[in-house]
Design a protein around this motif. Structure first.
Motif, PDB file in Angstrom:
ATOM      1  N   VAL A 130       0.995  -1.204   0.071  1.00 55.46           N
ATOM      2  CA  VAL A 130       0.169  -0.072   0.026  1.00 55.46           C
ATOM      3  C   VAL A 130       0.887   1.303   0.038  1.00 55.46           C
ATOM      4  O   VAL A 130       1.657   1.455   1.009  1.00 55.46           O
ATOM      5  N   LYS A 131       0.565   2.079  -1.049  1.00 59.01           N
ATOM      6  CA  LYS A 131       1.449   3.553  -0.929  1.00 59.01           C
ATOM      7  C   LYS A 131       1.036   4.305  -0.121  1.00 59.01           C
ATOM      8  O   LYS A 131      -0.405   4.638   0.032  1.00 59.01           O
ATOM      9  N   GLU A 132       1.673   4.888   0.948  1.00 59.71           N
ATOM     10  CA  GLU A 132       1.242   5.798   1.926  1.00 59.71           C
ATOM     11  C   GLU A 132       1.422   7.418   1.453  1.00 59.71           C
ATOM     12  O   GLU A 132       0.743   8.089   1.240  1.00 59.71           O
ATOM     13  N   ASP A 133       2.921   7.599   0.967  1.00 65.60           N
ATOM     14  CA  ASP A 133       2.897   8.958   0.233  1.00 65.60           C
ATOM     15  C   ASP A 133       4.216   8.830  -0.716  1.00 65.60           C
ATOM     16  O   ASP A 133       4.603   7.459  -0.831  1.00 65.60           O
ATOM     17  N   LYS A 134       4.705   9.566  -1.323  1.00 68.39           N
ATOM     18  CA  LYS A 134       5.908   9.494  -2.103  1.00 68.39           C
ATOM     19  C   LYS A 134       7.257   8.861  -1.626  1.00 68.39           C
ATOM     20  O   LYS A 134       7.972   8.256  -2.476  1.00 68.39           O
ATOM     21  N   ASN A 135       7.383   8.912  -0.373  1.00 71.47           N
ATOM     22  CA  ASN A 135       8.532   8.295   0.070  1.00 71.47           C
ATOM     23  C   ASN A 135       8.208   7.044   0.986  1.00 71.47           C
ATOM     24  O   ASN A 135       9.318   6.359   1.353  1.00 71.47           O
ATOM     25  N   HIS A 136       7.124   6.598   1.145  1.00 73.53           N
ATOM     26  CA  HIS A 136       6.692   5.626   2.007  1.00 73.53           C
ATOM     27  C   HIS A 136       5.660   4.657   1.565  1.00 73.53           C
ATOM     28  O   HIS A 136       4.587   5.116   0.808  1.00 73.53           O
ATOM     29  N   SER A 137       5.849   3.469   1.930  1.00 73.67           N
ATOM     30  CA  SER A 137       4.813   2.485   1.257  1.00 73.67           C
ATOM     31  C   SER A 137       4.891   1.336   2.573  1.00 73.67           C
ATOM     32  O   SER A 137       5.805   1.145   3.362  1.00 73.67           O
TER      33      SER A 137
END
Length: 655
Positions: A130-137
């Motif tokens: 699941v992608k959280e934001d541009k730097n985190h999944s």
């Protein structure tokens, strides 16, 4: 016969001992792991980590940091445990050229069926990212066929190119852990700061240097520091009210890369000095350069504000202007996506944008101020030893007016001047000064916090009902939520009436006229239609308003501080006019309970004076933080506070 009985008892004892031992020395499953369905040292535990193993090392070919993880967990109560789904964080670089990878993921659920161990393996369709934001999944996987009594195992390898942060290892979590082992192999050219957090000590702490351990393309390049860390019988970390982030207190190992010794003999100082860090912050486009835009926004303030001569009144007017004209977008960013131009244009922005604008406008009008960056309570403490940028997640402003310092945050229209949000009360922050260098500043509330109530009663004999009035004054962090509810909610009075369903409320009045005042004052009259009368005696509960209905402290032992965030007081005054018509048959006993050095107190006094029964109840917390060795005393004091408010009765009788 006695010998036979003794042998029989011994045999039963040996069997029971064997049955109550989990296999905590191995990742493999045995019959005891599945048969045992409770943990004797913590009967409240919904799950138990039987065994966990970690091994971190640098890959010979890629130089990436790899961490192998194995865990075996017993599930006592499926519905109350959080292990149905496991989550693993993944970091991605800004340009997406580098990314953490999760490799060799395997997981199984084991159940005991008719005396046989049945394994259900994790399938690929139960794994998803699941992608959280541009730097985190986040990589998630759901354990199959999970039941009460199941044992789950999972293993995977984290492969990351981001070696500046060595893999931290948490020995403790919110369920008990029988055995936790962490092994590390650190390339000799890398020098890390290692910090052991928490109260529990290591059972095994072994390190040695292995020569010629690290090879690249078949060529020996360096030695390695080989370490083994073990903790056993680790109790669950149990969160309780009035604490900062649990990450400040759980037993764990933290690593911070200090320097790299290159093969050519040069040394890269990864851990910068504060002087170096200040220079980096100063040149940062989204932080330092925004702070240094001293001319931006000069035309924003009205002439009325600019013409105010009294410095404090001018500072308050500027603060009020920013509060009233710019809306916080709920983003905490400090070092990215910060633009004063966009804030001024769009009238909405993140924490840094709003408070940098406040800082700029104050300085433009000869009110000295500086940004202060900090970590919120849920984010954890800042490391003071070395500069670590990601420790910080919030920014406020320190204004100096007439020799007094005020911490300010303009993100909420309900904050009073000199008040920052409760979430920011986290010990200390870093004051930014690009001319003289940054330094530490204590984060302390600049305002008094208290709630005060005056209740007056009399009995209407003709109608057999109580007539009363309540005047309440709230200060500081008690006033803030009251103001917010009142000024943002048209149903405030309705909600108040719902709260006091036994009363008929009228003459409701709020004396507070500004949403950013430091206080909140309200008053109302009420009628209680029915008296509680038994055998001609009237029974009254004098605590119409209760500060606490139950003790927030219930742990056997608390290993971390009680952190209220601020000094606090609860003052309750009650009087009932006897009007010469009633005798006091029973009144409460006086109580005085104090902590050493008067650091906290509970005082309850009752008197009959001038034909009035008068009660006075005061609870004072003269410190904001109480250490673990004060917990038991504080818990006992809280018991008195609760008992006074929930068990006090007044008994009257007609003359």
């Amino acid at each position: 016969m006695k010998k036979i009985l003794l042998l029989l008892c011994l045999s039963i004892s040996i069997q029971l001992t064997a049955q109550n031992k989990f296999n905590s020395k191995s990742f493999s499953i045995n019959i005891n792991d599945l048969k045992i369905n409770s943990y004797s040292k913590d009967s409240t535990a919904n799950a138990l980590v039987i065994y966990e193993y970690g091994n971190s090392y640098f890959d010979d070919e890629t130089f990436n940091l790899k961490t192998e993880i194995k865990r075996k967990i017993k599930i006592f109560n499926k519905s109350e445990s959080d292990y149905t789904t496991k989550e693993i964080g993944i970091y991605i670089s800004d340009n997406r050229a580098k990314k953490t990878k999760i490799e060799n993921l395997k997981a199984s659920t084991y159940n005991l069926v008719d005396g046989n161990i049945i394994e259900t393996k994790l399938s690929e369709d139960q794994i998803f990212e699941v992608k959280e934001d541009k730097n985190h999944s986040t990589l998630k996987f759901t354990l199959p066929n999970l039941q009460d009594g199941s044992v789950i195992t999972y293993s995977y390898t984290i492969d990351t190119p981001f070696i500046y942060k060595y893999h931290n290892w948490a020995f403790q979590e919110d369920i008990p852990v029988l055995y936790s082992e962490y092994n590390t192999s650190i390339f000799g050219n890398y020098n890390y700061n290692l910090i052991l957090v928490g109260e529990k000590k290591l059972d095994i702490n072994e390190s040695f240097v292995k020569k010629n351990c690290f090879k690249s393309q078949g060529i020996t390049t360096a030695s390695c520091l080989i370490s083994k860390y073990v903790m056993t019988d680790i109790p669950a970390f149990k969160e309780e009210d009035y604490m900062t982030s649990k990450n400040n207190y759980i037993s764990k190992l933290k690593y911070e890369l200090k320097e790299i010794h290159q093969l050519d003999g040069t040394v890269d100082k990864i851990t910068k000095t504060w002087k170096d860090t200040d220079k980096e912050w100063k040149t940062n486009n989204d932080f330092g350069r925004q702070i240094l835009k001293t001319n931006l926004g000069k035309d924003l303030l009205s002439d009325d504000i600019k013409s105010i001569s009294a410095p404090l009144e001018k500072a308050k007017a500027i603060y009020s202007y920013v509060q009233g004209n710019y809306v916080w977008n709920d983003k905490y960013r400090i070092f990215s996506d910060v633009s004063l131009k966009n804030l001024i244009k769009n009238k909405t922005g993140n924490v840094s944008e709003i408070n940098i604008l406040l800082n700029t406008l104050l300085n433009q009008n000869n009110i000295k101020s500086k940004p202060v960056i900090l970590s919120t309570r849920s984010n954890g403490f800042i490391t003071k030893l070395i500069p670590i940028q990601y420790d910080y997640n919030y920014m406020v402003v320190e204004a100096n007016v007439n020799g007094k310092s005020y911490l300010l945050d303009a993100t909420s229209p309900y904050l009073s001047f000199g008040m920052i949000p409760f979430k920011c009360l986290n010990s200390y922050g870093r004051r930014i000064d690009f001319k003289n260098g940054s330094d530490w500043v204590d984060i302390k509330p600049g305002i008094k916090t208290s709630s005060q109530h005056l209740i007056k009663l009399k009995i209407d004999q003709e109608k057999d009902q109580l007539l009363g009035s309540i005047k309440s004054k709230y200060f500081g962090y008690h006033a803030y939520p009251k103001r917010k509810k009142y000024f943002s909610n048209s149903n405030y009075l309705k909600n108040l009436k719902d709260k006091y369903q036994n009363f008929v409320i009228d003459s409701f009045n709020v004396a507070t006229t500004s949403k950013s005042e430091n206080t909140f004052n309200e008053s109302f009259n009420f009628i209680q239609p029915e008296l509680n009368t038994i055998d001609g005696k009237i029974y009254l509960d004098p605590f119409v308003i209760k500060h606490l209905k139950k003790n927030p402290f219930n742990l056997q032992e608390r290993t971390y501080p009680v952190d209220f965030g601020y000094k606090d007081s609860f003052i309750y005054a009650f009087e009932i006019d006897l009007e010469g018509k009633y005798n006091v048959i029973e009144k409460p006993k006086d109580i005085t309970v104090k902590l050493p050095n008067n650091e906290a107190s509970c005082v309850f006094i009752s008197n009959v004076l001038n034909d009035k029964l008068i009660l006075s109840f005061r609870v004072l917390f003269n410190k904001s933080i109480y250490q673990p060795n004060q917990y038991e005393s504080l818990k006992k004091l809280m018991n008195y506070v609760v008992d006074v408010q929930t068990k006090t009765l007044i008994v009257l009788e007609k003359k």
